[in-house]
Design a protein around this motif. Structure first.
Motif, PDB file in Angstrom:
ATOM      1  N   TRP A  10       0.871  -1.793  -2.004  1.00 47.55           N
ATOM      2  CA  TRP A  10       0.948  -1.190  -3.339  1.00 47.55           C
ATOM      3  C   TRP A  10       0.254  -2.073  -4.386  1.00 47.55           C
ATOM      4  N   HIS A  55      -9.594  -2.023   2.711  1.00 42.35           N
ATOM      5  CA  HIS A  55      -8.945  -2.103   1.397  1.00 42.35           C
ATOM      6  C   HIS A  55      -7.957  -0.963   1.169  1.00 42.35           C
ATOM      7  N   ARG A  75      -3.959  -1.371   0.243  1.00 41.80           N
ATOM      8  CA  ARG A  75      -3.295  -0.743  -0.902  1.00 41.80           C
ATOM      9  C   ARG A  75      -2.077   0.058  -0.448  1.00 41.80           C
ATOM     10  N   ASN A  76      -2.212   0.776   0.660  1.00 40.85           N
ATOM     11  CA  ASN A  76      -1.096   1.588   1.155  1.00 40.85           C
ATOM     12  C   ASN A  76       0.093   0.734   1.572  1.00 40.85           C
ATOM     13  N   ASP A  91      -3.238  -2.735  -6.223  1.00 39.24           N
ATOM     14  CA  ASP A  91      -4.506  -2.045  -6.451  1.00 39.24           C
ATOM     15  C   ASP A  91      -5.657  -3.012  -6.719  1.00 39.24           C
ATOM     16  N   ASP A  92      -5.347  -4.200  -7.242  1.00 34.97           N
ATOM     17  CA  ASP A  92      -6.389  -5.139  -7.645  1.00 34.97           C
ATOM     18  C   ASP A  92      -6.860  -5.948  -6.435  1.00 34.97           C
ATOM     19  N   ILE A  93      -7.992  -5.554  -5.841  1.00 35.85           N
ATOM     20  CA  ILE A  93      -8.550  -6.237  -4.670  1.00 35.85           C
ATOM     21  C   ILE A  93      -9.943  -6.730  -5.034  1.00 35.85           C
TER      22      ILE A  93
END
Length: 323
Positions: free
Chosen positions: A47, A39, A43-44, A49-51
């Protein structure tokens, strides 16, 4: 091969908030070398954030789509079929005409491919094996953080008359020509370039055949422009190739139309161009009309097994408004 989903979870004005659905990678998967992204890596890269857990995707997807008039997908189990439309025609048109970012990725793949071809020209010598050149190509691609877009072809002598030759176990001989068909892949986008090298010296006959292929290639490139139908382009290039095959005494003069077709296909058995992009043989068929932004190969060739000569010359062509 990673199982995950991606949905716009909300939208306001021109901004879309995205949600990724993916299960976290387990310690067991990490131990055994599973290449799934965790995860933090997602995100990296994205970009986003909602996982959320993958198991939520199905129910949230149905809720998200319940008011949609048309859904572009192949199938959603339990979803009304009358609302589903195949995305293939839309995706096909998007893949065929490249945007500037895609063109730059292909150019970068071509740049590194040319580095590899230029390098092997300097090291090729008699008594090397085909696999040694193949290994050098792979090394250079990886040194530039790229992979092979397709299995490289290094074909010496008669082996060059096998279009997709990959055994690579033959030792070069002094009078061999070596056909090298290799392309790098950069961020999913392919290059596809073919060159022919002489191991030692080139014979008069080999030069005649090489010059004929080069003549046809230059002619083909001069005819590529928007609004040209690919099927018509292939036809006029083959007609030009037939002229060269006659000059090389491979097609007798005053040959019947039927025999001409047979001999033409014998010595030039493939089409001149294919589309290039996310696949080395990318989406697009013989009935397409060329448009600005398309990328195609140009790769005429002449193959004479009885003489041990196989020559193909190939470059990648971006079609622009002016040609």
């Amino acid at each position: 091969n990673q199982e995950h989903g991606l949905l716009p979870s909300s939208q306001w004005r021109d901004h879309v908030k995205w949600t990724i659905y993916s299960d976290p990678i387990s310690d067991h998967e990490k131990l055994w070398g599973n290449s799934r992204l965790d995860h933090a890596q997602m995100r990296n890269i994205s970009w986003i954030d909602d996982i959320r857990p993958l198991k939520l995707l199905k129910q949230e997807l149905k809720a998200y789509l319940q008011d949609a008039e048309t859904v572009y997908t192949r199938e959603i189990r339990g979803f009304p079929k009358e609302k589903i439309t195949s995305p293939d025609p839309l995706l096909r048109s998007l893949r065929m005409v490249k945007i500037s970012e895609e063109i730059e990725k292909i150019r970068e793949a071509i740049r590194v491919t040319k580095v590899a071809h230029d390098h092997i020209r300097t090291i090729m010598k008699p008594w090397m094996y085909e696999y040694e050149i193949e290994a050098e190509i792979a090394r250079i691609f990886r040194a530039h953080h790229m992979t092979e877009a397709y299995p490289s072809i290094v074909a010496s002598g008669t082996n060059a008359c096998t279009l997709h030759y990959t055994r690579h176990d033959r030792k070069f001989e002094a009078w061999n020509l070596v056909l090298v068909d290799a392309g790098a892949e950069y961020e999913g986008y392919a290059a596809d370039i073919t060159r022919v090298f002489s191991v030692w010296e080139i014979s008069l006959r080999q030069k005649e055949v090489y010059d004929s292929v080069l003549t046809v290639k230059q002619y083909a490139e001069s005819t590529i422009r928007p609004w040209v139908k690919k099927i018509e382009y292939e036809k006029i290039v083959r007609e030009r190739m037939n002229v060269e095959l006659e000059k090389l005494w491979l097609i007798p003069k005053n040959t019947s139309w039927k025999e001409l077709e047979v001999l033409s296909r014998k010595y030039y058995p493939h089409s001149t161009s294919h589309f290039l992009g996310l696949d080395v043989h990318d989406t697009g068929d013989r009935d397409e009309v060329f448009e600005a932004g398309m990328v195609i190969t140009c790769e005429p060739g002449i193959y004479i097994p009885e003489e041990g000569i196989g020559i193909r010359l190939e470059d990648d062509i971006l079609i622009t408004e002016s040609g």
